[in-house]
Design an enzyme around this catalytic site. Structure first.
Site, mmCIF file in Angstrom:
data_model
loop_
_atom_site.group_PDB
_atom_site.id
_atom_site.type_symbol
_atom_site.label_atom_id
_atom_site.label_comp_id
_atom_site.label_asym_id
_atom_site.label_seq_id
_atom_site.Cartn_x
_atom_site.Cartn_y
_atom_site.Cartn_z
ATOM 1 N N LYS A 9 28.380 9.697 24.363
ATOM 2 C CA LYS A 9 28.217 8.698 23.595
ATOM 3 C C LYS A 9 27.206 9.152 22.497
ATOM 4 O O LYS A 9 26.339 10.172 22.610
ATOM 5 C CB LYS A 9 27.422 7.385 24.477
ATOM 6 C CG LYS A 9 28.943 7.034 25.319
ATOM 7 C CD LYS A 9 28.258 5.727 26.155
ATOM 8 C CE LYS A 9 29.322 5.121 27.001
ATOM 9 N NZ LYS A 9 28.712 4.194 28.122
ATOM 10 N N ARG A 28 33.878 10.285 37.708
ATOM 11 C CA ARG A 28 32.755 9.211 37.900
ATOM 12 C C ARG A 28 31.917 9.463 38.737
ATOM 13 O O ARG A 28 30.489 9.072 38.396
ATOM 14 C CB ARG A 28 33.777 7.916 38.229
ATOM 15 C CG ARG A 28 34.905 7.425 37.414
ATOM 16 C CD ARG A 28 34.295 6.499 36.383
ATOM 17 N NE ARG A 28 34.023 5.012 36.804
ATOM 18 C CZ ARG A 28 33.433 4.148 36.160
ATOM 19 N NH1 ARG A 28 33.693 4.301 34.860
ATOM 20 N NH2 ARG A 28 33.162 3.089 36.593
ATOM 21 N N THR A 36 27.075 2.737 36.740
ATOM 22 C CA THR A 36 26.927 2.316 35.007
ATOM 23 C C THR A 36 25.542 1.986 34.780
ATOM 24 O O THR A 36 25.112 2.534 33.608
ATOM 25 C CB THR A 36 27.638 0.866 35.091
ATOM 26 O OG1 THR A 36 29.152 1.034 35.282
ATOM 27 C CG2 THR A 36 27.883 0.449 33.603
ATOM 28 N N TYR A 46 37.102 -0.658 24.292
ATOM 29 C CA TYR A 46 36.532 -1.573 25.406
ATOM 30 C C TYR A 46 37.175 -2.842 25.527
ATOM 31 O O TYR A 46 36.449 -3.871 25.611
ATOM 32 C CB TYR A 46 35.015 -1.565 25.147
ATOM 33 C CG TYR A 46 34.390 -0.252 25.515
ATOM 34 C CD1 TYR A 46 34.077 -0.115 26.693
ATOM 35 C CD2 TYR A 46 33.493 0.405 24.508
ATOM 36 C CE1 TYR A 46 33.233 1.217 27.133
ATOM 37 C CE2 TYR A 46 32.774 1.495 24.967
ATOM 38 C CZ TYR A 46 32.563 1.826 26.166
ATOM 39 O OH TYR A 46 31.982 2.776 26.682
ATOM 40 N N GLU A 95 43.323 5.609 27.332
ATOM 41 C CA GLU A 95 42.370 6.062 26.682
ATOM 42 C C GLU A 95 42.686 7.352 25.822
ATOM 43 O O GLU A 95 42.277 7.643 24.803
ATOM 44 C CB GLU A 95 40.916 6.161 27.397
ATOM 45 C CG GLU A 95 40.624 4.680 27.863
ATOM 46 C CD GLU A 95 39.351 4.773 28.920
ATOM 47 O OE1 GLU A 95 39.018 6.035 29.312
ATOM 48 O OE2 GLU A 95 38.922 3.796 29.651
ATOM 49 N N PHE A 146 27.629 -8.494 26.180
ATOM 50 C CA PHE A 146 27.020 -7.429 25.444
ATOM 51 C C PHE A 146 28.019 -6.745 24.761
ATOM 52 O O PHE A 146 27.656 -5.525 23.961
ATOM 53 C CB PHE A 146 26.511 -6.311 26.615
ATOM 54 C CG PHE A 146 27.693 -6.059 27.788
ATOM 55 C CD1 PHE A 146 28.502 -5.119 27.519
ATOM 56 C CD2 PHE A 146 27.615 -6.604 28.958
ATOM 57 C CE1 PHE A 146 29.579 -4.696 28.356
ATOM 58 C CE2 PHE A 146 28.799 -6.376 29.971
ATOM 59 C CZ PHE A 146 29.649 -5.403 29.532
ATOM 60 N N HIS A 175 30.650 8.301 28.993
ATOM 61 C CA HIS A 175 31.947 7.256 29.483
ATOM 62 C C HIS A 175 33.087 8.356 30.018
ATOM 63 O O HIS A 175 32.976 9.478 29.900
ATOM 64 C CB HIS A 175 32.637 6.663 28.300
ATOM 65 C CG HIS A 175 33.928 6.358 28.652
ATOM 66 N ND1 HIS A 175 33.972 4.817 29.044
ATOM 67 C CD2 HIS A 175 35.241 6.782 28.498
ATOM 68 C CE1 HIS A 175 35.471 4.688 29.455
ATOM 69 N NE2 HIS A 175 36.097 5.871 29.181
ATOM 70 N N ASN A 213 23.600 4.823 27.982
ATOM 71 C CA ASN A 213 23.701 5.486 29.401
ATOM 72 C C ASN A 213 24.681 6.758 29.227
ATOM 73 O O ASN A 213 25.342 7.452 30.041
ATOM 74 C CB ASN A 213 24.491 4.472 30.498
ATOM 75 C CG ASN A 213 25.815 4.211 29.946
ATOM 76 O OD1 ASN A 213 26.305 4.301 28.975
ATOM 77 N ND2 ASN A 213 26.359 3.447 30.659
ATOM 78 N N ARG A 253 24.132 10.342 34.435
ATOM 79 C CA ARG A 253 23.220 9.270 34.231
ATOM 80 C C ARG A 253 21.829 9.181 35.106
ATOM 81 O O ARG A 253 20.852 8.642 34.457
ATOM 82 C CB ARG A 253 23.938 7.820 34.162
ATOM 83 C CG ARG A 253 25.200 7.715 33.327
ATOM 84 C CD ARG A 253 26.110 6.467 33.659
ATOM 85 N NE ARG A 253 26.886 6.244 32.753
ATOM 86 C CZ ARG A 253 28.255 5.515 32.840
ATOM 87 N NH1 ARG A 253 28.356 4.919 34.110
ATOM 88 N NH2 ARG A 253 28.800 5.244 31.890
HETATM 89 N N1 UDP Z 1 27.380 -2.034 29.424
HETATM 90 C C1 UDP Z 1 26.053 -2.600 28.897
HETATM 91 N N2 UDP Z 1 25.859 -3.714 29.473
HETATM 92 C C2 UDP Z 1 26.383 -4.117 30.607
HETATM 93 C C3 UDP Z 1 27.237 -3.744 31.262
HETATM 94 C C4 UDP Z 1 27.971 -2.491 30.484
HETATM 95 O O1 UDP Z 1 25.678 -2.323 27.716
HETATM 96 O O2 UDP Z 1 25.620 -5.071 31.261
HETATM 97 C C5 UDP Z 1 27.772 -0.930 28.649
HETATM 98 C C6 UDP Z 1 27.472 0.417 29.134
HETATM 99 O O3 UDP Z 1 27.226 1.378 28.054
HETATM 100 C C7 UDP Z 1 28.848 0.870 29.915
HETATM 101 C C8 UDP Z 1 29.906 0.413 29.123
HETATM 102 O O4 UDP Z 1 29.385 -1.088 28.568
HETATM 103 O O5 UDP Z 1 28.974 2.067 30.139
HETATM 104 C C9 UDP Z 1 31.264 0.007 29.582
HETATM 105 O O6 UDP Z 1 31.029 -0.715 30.715
HETATM 106 P P1 UDP Z 1 31.617 -0.616 32.211
HETATM 107 O O7 UDP Z 1 31.473 -1.700 33.135
HETATM 108 O O8 UDP Z 1 33.223 0.058 31.922
HETATM 109 O O9 UDP Z 1 30.909 0.632 32.680
HETATM 110 P P2 UDP Z 1 31.271 2.307 33.062
HETATM 111 O O10 UDP Z 1 32.498 2.196 33.193
HETATM 112 O O11 UDP Z 1 30.866 2.904 31.550
HETATM 113 O O12 UDP Z 1 30.445 2.763 34.013
HETATM 114 MG MG MG Z 2 34.356 1.378 32.243
#
Ligand code: UDP
Ligand code: MG
Length: 150
Positions: free
Chosen positions: A11, A87, A93, A51, A128, A59, A117, A114, A104
């Site tokens: 990112k 992952r 996350t 997304y 994707e 958010f 992705h 964070n 992370r």
């Molecule tokens: N995100 C955020 N606030 C939240 C949850 C998610 O800003 O409360 C952002 C964060 O950058 C995250 C992205 O949204 O990586 C996508 O969310 P997801 O739940 O898919 O998490 P990931 O798969 O990236 O761990």
């Molecule tokens: Mg995700």
């Protein structure tokens, strides 16, 4: 466990903080194969599509702004179990809940910064990769493959 592909994206904060090499190094050293790689600025429509499952979340606008705030490094990594293992390598996350040793957990503090992705399932990865690499990815087999796989 099958050979599969994952969409991995550094990112804008990861790019700005000079973590591109560090992230690539971790996936390379694990034994995964880089199949696609590009540095690119992200159109709002692409960030929204990527997304789209989160579009109702409060958010979401800030998330789209974040992804469009500077260039990202879009990648496709291939190998046995790369979606789930990727992952694990990325961590939770919320970076404060990520174990040290994860990307992370080693390099981030806040959920909205964070660093990286990673696709959450093989189905998400297929969607994707189609979205970010409509031109397709490279076709090659690393010479080290028999030294990584039995
Ligand atoms: N995100 C955020 N606030 C939240 C949850 C998610 O800003 O409360 C952002 C964060 O950058 C995250 C992205 O949204 O990586 C996508 O969310 P997801 O739940 O898919 O998490 P990931 O798969 O990236 O761990
Ligand atoms: Mg995700």
């Amino acid at each position: 466990m099958a050979t599969e592909q994952s969409y991995i994206m550094i990112k804008p904060d990861g790019v700005q903080r000079g973590l591109v090499g560090e992230v690539i190094k971790r996936f390379e050293q694990r034994g995964y194969t880089l199949k696609g790689l590009k540095l690119m600025n992200v159109e709002k429509s692409l960030a929204e599509k990527h997304y789209e499952d989160l579009s109702a979340r409060p958010f979401f606008p800030a998330l789209v702004d974040y992804i469009c705030s500077g260039p990202v490094v879009a990648m496709v990594w291939e190998g046995k179990g790369v979606v789930a293992t990727g992952r694990k390598m990325i961590g939770a996350t919320n970076p404060l809940a990520s174990e040290p040793g994860t990307i992370r957990g080693d390099f981030a503090i806040e959920v909205g910064r964070n660093v990286i992705h990673g696709s959450d399932s093989v189905e998400s990865a297929t969607r994707e990769i189609g979205l970010w690499f409509p031109e397709g990815v490279a076709n090659w087999t690393p010479v080290a493959k028999p030294w990584i796989y039995e």
